[in-house]
Enzyme design. Sequence first.
Site, PDB file in Angstrom:
ATOM      1  N   LYS A   1       0.835  -1.209   0.000  1.00  0.00           N
ATOM      2  CA  LYS A   1       0.000   0.000   0.000  1.00  0.00           C
ATOM      3  C   LYS A   1       0.875   1.266   0.000  1.00  0.00           C
ATOM      4  CE  LYS A   1      -3.861  -2.330   2.376  1.00  0.00           C
ATOM      5  NZ  LYS A   1      -4.841  -2.219   3.491  1.00  0.00           N
TER       6      LYS A   1
ATOM      7  N   TYR B   1     -12.621  -2.329  -2.814  1.00  0.00           N
ATOM      8  CA  TYR B   1     -13.087  -2.463  -1.431  1.00  0.00           C
ATOM      9  C   TYR B   1     -14.607  -2.351  -1.350  1.00  0.00           C
ATOM     10  CZ  TYR B   1      -8.272  -2.284   0.347  1.00  0.00           C
ATOM     11  OH  TYR B   1      -6.957  -2.572   0.636  1.00  0.00           O
TER      12      TYR B   1
ATOM     13  N   ASN C   1      -1.710   0.021   6.973  1.00  0.00           N
ATOM     14  CA  ASN C   1      -1.157  -1.249   7.445  1.00  0.00           C
ATOM     15  C   ASN C   1      -0.255  -1.933   6.421  1.00  0.00           C
ATOM     16  OD1 ASN C   1      -3.174  -1.979   5.722  1.00  0.00           O
ATOM     17  ND2 ASN C   1      -4.448  -3.018   7.246  1.00  0.00           N
TER      18      ASN C   1
ATOM     19  N   HIS D   1      -1.615  -5.741   1.725  1.00  0.00           N
ATOM     20  CA  HIS D   1      -2.934  -6.348   1.526  1.00  0.00           C
ATOM     21  C   HIS D   1      -2.756  -7.773   1.039  1.00  0.00           C
ATOM     22  CE1 HIS D   1      -7.051  -6.903  -0.093  1.00  0.00           C
ATOM     23  NE2 HIS D   1      -6.467  -7.415  -1.159  1.00  0.00           N
TER      24      HIS D   1
ATOM     25  N   GLU E   1     -10.149  -9.439  -7.475  1.00  0.00           N
ATOM     26  CA  GLU E   1      -9.108  -8.425  -7.287  1.00  0.00           C
ATOM     27  C   GLU E   1      -8.020  -8.516  -8.356  1.00  0.00           C
ATOM     28  OE1 GLU E   1      -7.847  -8.825  -3.204  1.00  0.00           O
ATOM     29  OE2 GLU E   1      -9.845  -8.359  -2.451  1.00  0.00           O
TER      30      GLU E   1
END
Length: 158
Positions: A13, A53, A119, A122, A133
């Site tokens: 990310k 998402y 975080n 993913h 995805e």
Amino acid sequence: GLTMAERTLVLIKPDGVQRGLVGHIVDRIERKGYTLVALQLRTLDAATAQEHYGEHVGKPFFPNLQKFITSDVVVGMELVADSAIDKWRSFIGPTNTQKAKTDAPESLRALFGTDGTMNAVHGSDSVGSVKRELGFWFDGDSKSKPMKTTAQIGRAHV
Ligand code: IDP
Ligand code: MG
């Protein structure tokens, strides 16, 4: 038990890229024995983030998540390994950084996450998510496959 080669979609990310973790995380991936099948650096637009998402649209944290995930470049990778989906999910640890630090201190999110949103990494959570995805990244199917895996050739001693 019986294991099967499985694909998963992994992201580094924007926080992970900004903090200079791409090389380290790819190194960890290779050391863990995943076969790297596709890789792309890209900035997601708001619409793609919303589709990616989709399950979280409408939740209180979604606007921040969307802002975060579109804030800078993301590295997308298709990885192959036995039980790749669950193996990667346990390697990255719990979603929330604080929980990761408590429950899985060696996990990537414990080591490199900042808070509940940032975080670092993913991983798709199911076969269905992988298919969906991967479609945002590699048209659902990577254009090229390695002819030989590291497992076949043996790792270089570095
Ligand atoms: P996952 O990334 O472990 O699959 P999800 O629940 O699918 O976790 O959430 C997707 C992403 O949305 C998380 O990785 C995190 O960046 C963000 N997120 C999830 N839950 C929260 C929250 O409660 N507050 C803030 N951000 C969240
Ligand atoms: Mg998820």
